[in-house]
Design an enzyme around this catalytic site. Structure first.
Site, short mmCIF file in Angstrom:
data_model
loop_
_atom_site.label_atom_id
_atom_site.label_comp_id
_atom_site.label_asym_id
_atom_site.label_seq_id
_atom_site.Cartn_x
_atom_site.Cartn_y
_atom_site.Cartn_z
N LYS A 1 26.70 30.26 14.79
CA LYS A 1 28.06 30.99 15.96
C LYS A 1 26.70 31.92 16.23
O LYS A 1 27.00 32.89 17.05
CB LYS A 1 28.95 31.73 14.86
CG LYS A 1 29.66 30.25 15.04
CD LYS A 1 30.93 30.30 14.58
CE LYS A 1 31.59 28.93 14.04
NZ LYS A 1 33.15 29.40 13.11
N GLN B 1 36.55 32.92 9.71
CA GLN B 1 35.87 31.83 9.02
C GLN B 1 36.70 31.69 8.16
O GLN B 1 36.54 32.49 6.92
CB GLN B 1 34.79 32.19 8.83
CG GLN B 1 33.62 30.44 8.38
CD GLN B 1 33.26 29.74 9.97
OE1 GLN B 1 33.23 29.73 10.51
NE2 GLN B 1 33.80 28.22 9.57
N ASP C 1 40.08 31.87 18.51
CA ASP C 1 39.46 30.19 18.33
C ASP C 1 41.18 29.22 18.26
O ASP C 1 41.23 28.38 17.92
CB ASP C 1 40.10 30.73 16.53
CG ASP C 1 38.69 29.93 15.09
OD1 ASP C 1 38.32 28.87 16.41
OD2 ASP C 1 38.62 30.63 14.18
#
Length: 286
Positions: free
Chosen positions: A53, A97, A120
């Site tokens: 990322k 995460q 997300d």
């Protein structure tokens, strides 16, 4: 007749070029899309994802922050960091995460992220917006699945789509997105009694069950588009999907490989979401 192989890497590169071009335009107005990624603990797979990322942000010209926290970080400390990032104007997207260490409540963390920065697409409000069709940041993997289908030349409207799997991360949201694209959608799962029979009716078959090569050609209608969301590592370290790729190659009309299918799309859609969030934060039409 061998299936068309849907090249996720090529489609992902195409979208990244679009994002990069739009980012360059925004920068001329003094706007730089910003993404903050938070990693708690030492999970090896998570470390790899976070590195990817970070690299994607550099390539596309984004501002990026990575917060690497120890496994002993308290829930309170993590929530305090999220609160700070929610209020930081240089950050348009926040990604924590997963999985998190056991002592941290995952739901509390997801709920704490501002819905405007929820790149997300996991916040309950984002999920609600997705289901009712309001504008929202879409969960990355399901959004990537839709892009793969459309950009490889399949019109979704009017097709019968069967989703195998009902997780909150892939199964349910991908079904909602297919419905939004005017498909007729059937969701199946481990308790479905005639799974094979239903799967074989699909014009578009999406497999997201986390079982290596569980779906073979007996589940596939000749000419169907088969999207394999699974990533499983076998004992010999080989990566395979939920679909038996070799077996389905002659039956399917189009199919995604693993690796190189859905995988590359997830981070690309995360970047697209961050760009969208940056534009929205500055009142630029999306």
């Amino acid at each position: 007749m061998t299936a068309q192989i849907i090249n996720g890497k090529a489609i992902s590169d195409q979208i990244r070029e679009e994002v990069k071009a739009e980012t360059a335009k925004l920068k001329q107005q003094g706007i730089v899309p910003g993404l903050a990624v938070v990693l708690v603990g030492e999970d090896p797979a998570s470390k790899v994802y976070v590195g990817s990322k970070e690299k994607a942000c550099q390539q596309l010209g984004f501002y990026s922050e990575v917060h690497r926290l120890g496994a002993d970080t308290s829930e309170e400390e993590l929530l305090s960091l999220i609160d700070r990032l929610n209020n930081q104007t240089t950050i348009h997207g926040i990604l924590v995460q997963l999985p998190l260490p056991k002592h941290i409540n995952e739901k509390a963390v997801i709920d704490a992220i501002s819905v405007d920065k929820d790149v997300d697409g996991f916040h309950p409000q984002s999920v609600g917006n997705l289901v009712i069709g309001d504008d929202s940041l879409l969960p990355c993997t399901p959004a990537g699945v839709i892009e793969l289908i459309k950009r490889s030349g399949t019109d979704i409207a009017g097709k019968h789509a069967v989703v195998i799997g009902r997780s909150n991360i892939v199964g349910k949201p991908v079904a909602s997105l297919l419905l939004r694209e005017n498909a007729t959608v059937t969701i199946t799962h481990s308790r479905t009694t005639n799974l094979q029979e239903i799967a074989k009716q699909a014009d578009i078959l999406v497999a997201a069950i986390g079982k290596p090569e569980a779906i073979d050609s007996s589940y596939v209608k000749p000419g169907a588009v088969v999207i394999d969301v699974g990533i499983n590592r076998l004992a010999d370290k080989k990566l395979v999907g939920d679909v038996n790729y070799e077996d389905c190659l002659e039956t399917a009309g189009a199919i995604t490989p693993v690796p190189g299918g859905v995988g590359p799309m997830t981070i690309t859609m995360l970047m697209q979401n961050t760009l969208k969030a940056a534009k929205k934060a500055h009142g630029i039409g999306v």
